[in-house]
Every structure is written in C-alpha cells, then in structure tokens.
Design a protein around this motif. Structure first.
Motif, PDB file in Angstrom:
ATOM      1  N   SER A   1      30.662 127.335  74.018  1.00  0.00           N
ATOM      2  CA  SER A   1      29.356 126.845  73.591  1.00  0.00           C
ATOM      3  C   SER A   1      28.941 125.607  74.384  1.00  0.00           C
ATOM      4  CB  SER A   1      29.381 126.505  72.099  1.00  0.00           C
ATOM      5  OG  SER A   1      30.310 125.459  71.843  1.00  0.00           O
ATOM      6  N   ASP A   2      27.639 125.315  74.334  1.00  0.00           N
ATOM      7  CA  ASP A   2      27.059 124.093  74.928  1.00  0.00           C
ATOM      8  C   ASP A   2      27.360 123.957  76.421  1.00  0.00           C
ATOM      9  OD1 ASP A   2      26.034 123.307  72.421  1.00  0.00           O
ATOM     10  OD2 ASP A   2      27.991 122.480  71.870  1.00  0.00           O
ATOM     11  N   ALA A   3      27.453 125.073  77.121  1.00  0.00           N
ATOM     12  CA  ALA A   3      27.669 125.040  78.566  1.00  0.00           C
ATOM     13  C   ALA A   3      26.327 125.188  79.287  1.00  0.00           C
ATOM     14  CB  ALA A   3      28.615 126.154  78.997  1.00  0.00           C
ATOM     15  N   TYR A   4      26.200 124.523  80.423  1.00  0.00           N
ATOM     16  CA  TYR A   4      24.975 124.564  81.244  1.00  0.00           C
ATOM     17  C   TYR A   4      25.128 125.699  82.252  1.00  0.00           C
ATOM     18  CZ  TYR A   4      21.627 123.030  84.832  1.00  0.00           C
ATOM     19  OH  TYR A   4      20.629 122.968  85.754  1.00  0.00           O
ATOM     20  N   ILE A   5      24.166 126.644  82.263  1.00  0.00           N
ATOM     21  CA  ILE A   5      24.236 127.809  83.142  1.00  0.00           C
ATOM     22  C   ILE A   5      22.933 127.913  83.922  1.00  0.00           C
ATOM     23  CG2 ILE A   5      24.462 130.314  83.235  1.00  0.00           C
ATOM     24  CD1 ILE A   5      25.814 129.604  80.256  1.00  0.00           C
ATOM     25  N   HIS A   6      23.047 127.945  85.254  1.00  0.00           N
ATOM     26  CA  HIS A   6      21.866 127.996  86.110  1.00  0.00           C
ATOM     27  C   HIS A   6      22.064 129.070  87.165  1.00  0.00           C
ATOM     28  CE1 HIS A   6      19.794 126.518  89.899  1.00  0.00           C
ATOM     29  NE2 HIS A   6      18.811 126.852  89.101  1.00  0.00           N
TER      30      HIS A   6
ATOM     31  N   VAL B   1      30.815 122.922  82.236  1.00  0.00           N
ATOM     32  CA  VAL B   1      31.441 122.832  80.913  1.00  0.00           C
ATOM     33  C   VAL B   1      32.094 121.468  80.790  1.00  0.00           C
ATOM     34  CG1 VAL B   1      33.203 123.778  79.371  1.00  0.00           C
ATOM     35  CG2 VAL B   1      31.851 125.322  80.811  1.00  0.00           C
ATOM     36  N   ASP B   2      31.667 120.706  79.802  1.00  0.00           N
ATOM     37  CA  ASP B   2      32.225 119.368  79.549  1.00  0.00           C
ATOM     38  C   ASP B   2      32.224 118.498  80.814  1.00  0.00           C
ATOM     39  OD1 ASP B   2      32.680 119.994  76.888  1.00  0.00           O
ATOM     40  OD2 ASP B   2      34.689 120.759  77.292  1.00  0.00           O
ATOM     41  N   GLY B   3      31.148 118.584  81.585  1.00  0.00           N
ATOM     42  CA  GLY B   3      31.010 117.737  82.769  1.00  0.00           C
ATOM     43  C   GLY B   3      31.628 118.285  84.037  1.00  0.00           C
ATOM     44  N   THR B   4      32.347 119.415  83.940  1.00  0.00           N
ATOM     45  CA  THR B   4      32.946 120.038  85.122  1.00  0.00           C
ATOM     46  C   THR B   4      32.100 121.235  85.544  1.00  0.00           C
ATOM     47  OG1 THR B   4      35.182 119.396  84.423  1.00  0.00           O
ATOM     48  CG2 THR B   4      34.991 121.177  86.050  1.00  0.00           C
ATOM     49  N   GLU B   5      31.718 121.271  86.815  1.00  0.00           N
ATOM     50  CA  GLU B   5      30.839 122.339  87.302  1.00  0.00           C
ATOM     51  C   GLU B   5      31.584 123.252  88.254  1.00  0.00           C
ATOM     52  OE1 GLU B   5      26.760 122.783  89.924  1.00  0.00           O
ATOM     53  OE2 GLU B   5      26.872 121.209  88.385  1.00  0.00           O
ATOM     54  N   ARG B   6      31.331 124.554  88.115  1.00  0.00           N
ATOM     55  CA  ARG B   6      31.928 125.546  88.998  1.00  0.00           C
ATOM     56  C   ARG B   6      30.869 126.571  89.392  1.00  0.00           C
ATOM     57  NH1 ARG B   6      37.351 126.987  85.426  1.00  0.00           N
ATOM     58  NH2 ARG B   6      38.325 124.918  85.525  1.00  0.00           N
ATOM     59  N   GLU B   7      31.138 127.256  90.520  1.00  0.00           N
ATOM     60  CA  GLU B   7      30.285 128.347  90.959  1.00  0.00           C
ATOM     61  C   GLU B   7      30.907 129.658  90.480  1.00  0.00           C
ATOM     62  OE1 GLU B   7      27.374 128.026  92.628  1.00  0.00           O
ATOM     63  OE2 GLU B   7      27.631 125.872  92.353  1.00  0.00           O
ATOM     64  N   VAL B   8      30.115 130.478  89.819  1.00  0.00           N
ATOM     65  CA  VAL B   8      30.590 131.760  89.294  1.00  0.00           C
ATOM     66  C   VAL B   8      29.632 132.849  89.743  1.00  0.00           C
ATOM     67  CG1 VAL B   8      31.171 133.094  87.234  1.00  0.00           C
ATOM     68  CG2 VAL B   8      31.566 130.623  87.266  1.00  0.00           C
TER      69      VAL B   8
ATOM     70  N   SER C   1      24.479 127.639  76.640  1.00  0.00           N
ATOM     71  CA  SER C   1      25.081 128.691  75.824  1.00  0.00           C
ATOM     72  C   SER C   1      25.100 128.285  74.351  1.00  0.00           C
ATOM     73  CB  SER C   1      26.503 129.000  76.303  1.00  0.00           C
ATOM     74  OG  SER C   1      27.317 127.844  76.253  1.00  0.00           O
ATOM     75  N   ASP C   2      24.971 129.295  73.471  1.00  0.00           N
ATOM     76  CA  ASP C   2      24.958 129.019  72.041  1.00  0.00           C
ATOM     77  C   ASP C   2      26.377 128.946  71.495  1.00  0.00           C
ATOM     78  OD1 ASP C   2      25.888 131.628  71.774  1.00  0.00           O
ATOM     79  OD2 ASP C   2      23.984 132.427  71.056  1.00  0.00           O
ATOM     80  N   ALA C   3      26.517 128.951  70.171  1.00  0.00           N
ATOM     81  CA  ALA C   3      27.825 128.768  69.535  1.00  0.00           C
ATOM     82  C   ALA C   3      28.803 129.882  69.861  1.00  0.00           C
ATOM     83  CB  ALA C   3      27.653 128.653  68.016  1.00  0.00           C
ATOM     84  N   THR C   4      28.311 131.062  70.252  1.00  0.00           N
ATOM     85  CA  THR C   4      29.190 132.179  70.594  1.00  0.00           C
ATOM     86  C   THR C   4      29.302 132.395  72.098  1.00  0.00           C
ATOM     87  OG1 THR C   4      27.391 133.784  70.429  1.00  0.00           O
ATOM     88  CG2 THR C   4      28.633 133.314  68.416  1.00  0.00           C
ATOM     89  N   GLY C   5      28.730 131.479  72.890  1.00  0.00           N
ATOM     90  CA  GLY C   5      28.804 131.596  74.342  1.00  0.00           C
ATOM     91  C   GLY C   5      27.681 132.395  74.971  1.00  0.00           C
ATOM     92  N   HIS C   6      26.744 132.920  74.167  1.00  0.00           N
ATOM     93  CA  HIS C   6      25.662 133.734  74.711  1.00  0.00           C
ATOM     94  C   HIS C   6      24.566 132.860  75.314  1.00  0.00           C
ATOM     95  CE1 HIS C   6      27.600 136.775  72.131  1.00  0.00           C
ATOM     96  NE2 HIS C   6      27.070 137.643  72.964  1.00  0.00           N
ATOM     97  N   PHE C   7      23.884 133.408  76.328  1.00  0.00           N
ATOM     98  CA  PHE C   7      22.806 132.688  76.987  1.00  0.00           C
ATOM     99  C   PHE C   7      21.823 133.696  77.577  1.00  0.00           C
ATOM    100  CE2 PHE C   7      26.033 133.505  80.178  1.00  0.00           C
ATOM    101  CZ  PHE C   7      25.291 133.965  81.258  1.00  0.00           C
ATOM    102  N   GLU C   8      20.673 133.193  77.995  1.00  0.00           N
ATOM    103  CA  GLU C   8      19.671 134.013  78.668  1.00  0.00           C
ATOM    104  C   GLU C   8      19.006 133.169  79.743  1.00  0.00           C
ATOM    105  OE1 GLU C   8      15.342 135.623  77.514  1.00  0.00           O
ATOM    106  OE2 GLU C   8      16.971 136.602  76.396  1.00  0.00           O
ATOM    107  N   VAL C   9      19.002 133.678  80.976  1.00  0.00           N
ATOM    108  CA  VAL C   9      18.394 132.947  82.083  1.00  0.00           C
ATOM    109  C   VAL C   9      17.453 133.868  82.846  1.00  0.00           C
ATOM    110  CG1 VAL C   9      20.307 131.326  82.391  1.00  0.00           C
ATOM    111  CG2 VAL C   9      20.325 133.513  83.612  1.00  0.00           C
TER     112      VAL C   9
END
Length: 219
Positions: free
Chosen positions: A161-166, A198-205, A176-184
């Motif tokens: 949850s609470d992850a930034y996705i771009h 996630v928690d200040g750490t950024e990765r490329e996926v 992301s919501d409490a279950t990890g779901h998101f829409e972009v």
C-alpha cells in the motif's frame, strides 16, 4: 462454454492435479451441493466477479476478475492446503488473496467448514467497438490514453500500500491502495516501464500489459 466458466475450469484442473487421486468439487450453490461428499475433500465456490478494466491486444477486451474460495475438509486438509497453495503459486496468472486484503465477512461467508483461501482468476472478454467514433470524441493521441489497472505485490504476493507508481509513457502517476491495487494512464504499448517508489526507495519495473490487471513485483 463462456470465458468465465472456461477460466474457472482451468483452475479446477490445476487444483485437481495438485491433490490427485483425491477429488475437487465445485459448489454451485444448489441445495444438493451443501454437504461435501466423502470423496471430495476440496470444495471450490465462486465469491465475486468484478470488472477491473479494459485492454487492447488483437482488439478491445473487457478485463474481469473472478474470485473463488478454495476450502479443504477432513483429516488431510493441512496436506491438501500445502499442495494447493504451491500449485496456485506456480501458475502466475492466479493470485492468492493474502491475509488482511479481504474483509472478514467475505472470508467467513465463503469458507465455513474447514481451512481455505481465496484465489483471483483473470478473465479477458473480447468485444467489438462501434465502427464510428462518438461525434464528441476529443481529438488527440489515443495511444496515450489507455488506463492500466494493476497490483503491486511483494515477494510473498502480498499487496503493498501507499506506493508511488508512474508509467514512463504518461505524465500521470498513482498511489496504491490498501491492497496494492492502482490505476494509471499509459500508452498502448504492450510492454510498459514504471517508476515505483516504496518507503522512499525507487526502482524501475517493467511488465507486459497483454493481460490485465498487471502485476508489478517489488523484490
């Protein structure tokens, strides 16, 4: 046979192979299916069927998610649970709903006679769009207007949850919501590249969006 029923049958086959020679029974809710027969220590029930979005591969498709409950009974229920969970884990198109990602009433209403877990099955329904676009449709780059629904999970398939996705193909981002779901919002490319924090750490996926919802793994 419809697409939803076919997808369910595929899962039932996976589960049956996992506990063979024991049997897996699908409970369709009819009065004669209330009590599990002694030769079927595993019961599967449909819980919900939800629309999760739309995608485009060879053509437009409606993306659905069928959630089913898998329940084990009898003296071998622990061994059966172990084999079933492993079987589902080895088939990447399915995802087990982790503890804390469902409402207690949802679990209690589906599993009441033994041990069990919930599984999400993706279903894609193709359809034909009208040949003529709406008169009021905006003029612009349609390739950059596809909405992608997805879920961010950790190494144990638990939603984050609470992850930034771009998505790099769009200027928009999501959390992301409490279950990890998101829409972009993203382009029509099958392979999408995401910046995930996630928690200040950024990765490329990177991930294929041929099947939605897309699953991003934070490992």
């Amino acid at each position: 046979m419809g697409h939803v029923q076919s997808s369910l049958s595929d899962l039932l086959g996976v589960l049956s192979n996992a506990v063979a020679p024991q049997h897996v029974r699908f409970d369709d809710g009819s009065p004669t299916a209330v009590v599990p027969p002694p030769d079927a220590p595993v019961t599967v029930r449909a819980v919900t069927l939800n629309r999760v979005g739309r995608s485009r591969r060879d053509g437009p498709a409606l993306d659905l998610e069928l959630k089913v409950a898998v329940e084990c009974h009898g003296p071998e229920q622990l061994d059966n649970m172990e084999q079933l969970l492993l079987a589902v884990e080895l088939h990447g198109q399915y995802s087990v709903v982790s503890n804390g990602e469902f409402r207690p009433a949802e679990y209690d209403g589906a599993i009441g006679q033994g041990l069990g877990f919930l599984v999400c099955i993706p279903v894609s329904l193709r359809f034909e769009e009208p040949s003529d676009p709406p008169a009021q449709a905006a003029v612009g780059n349609a390739a950059a207007g596809r909405r992608i629904r997805g879920r961010l999970v950790d190494g144990h398939n638990k939603g984050i949850s609470d992850a930034y996705i771009h998505a790099h193909s769009s200027a928009t981002a999501a959390v992301s919501d409490a279950t990890g779901h998101f829409e972009v919002l993203a382009s029509a490319d099958d392979i999408q590249h995401f910046a995930v924090a996630v928690d200040g750490t950024e990765r490329e996926v990177s991930a294929s969006t041929r099947r939605l919802p897309v699953v991003l793994r934070w490992v």
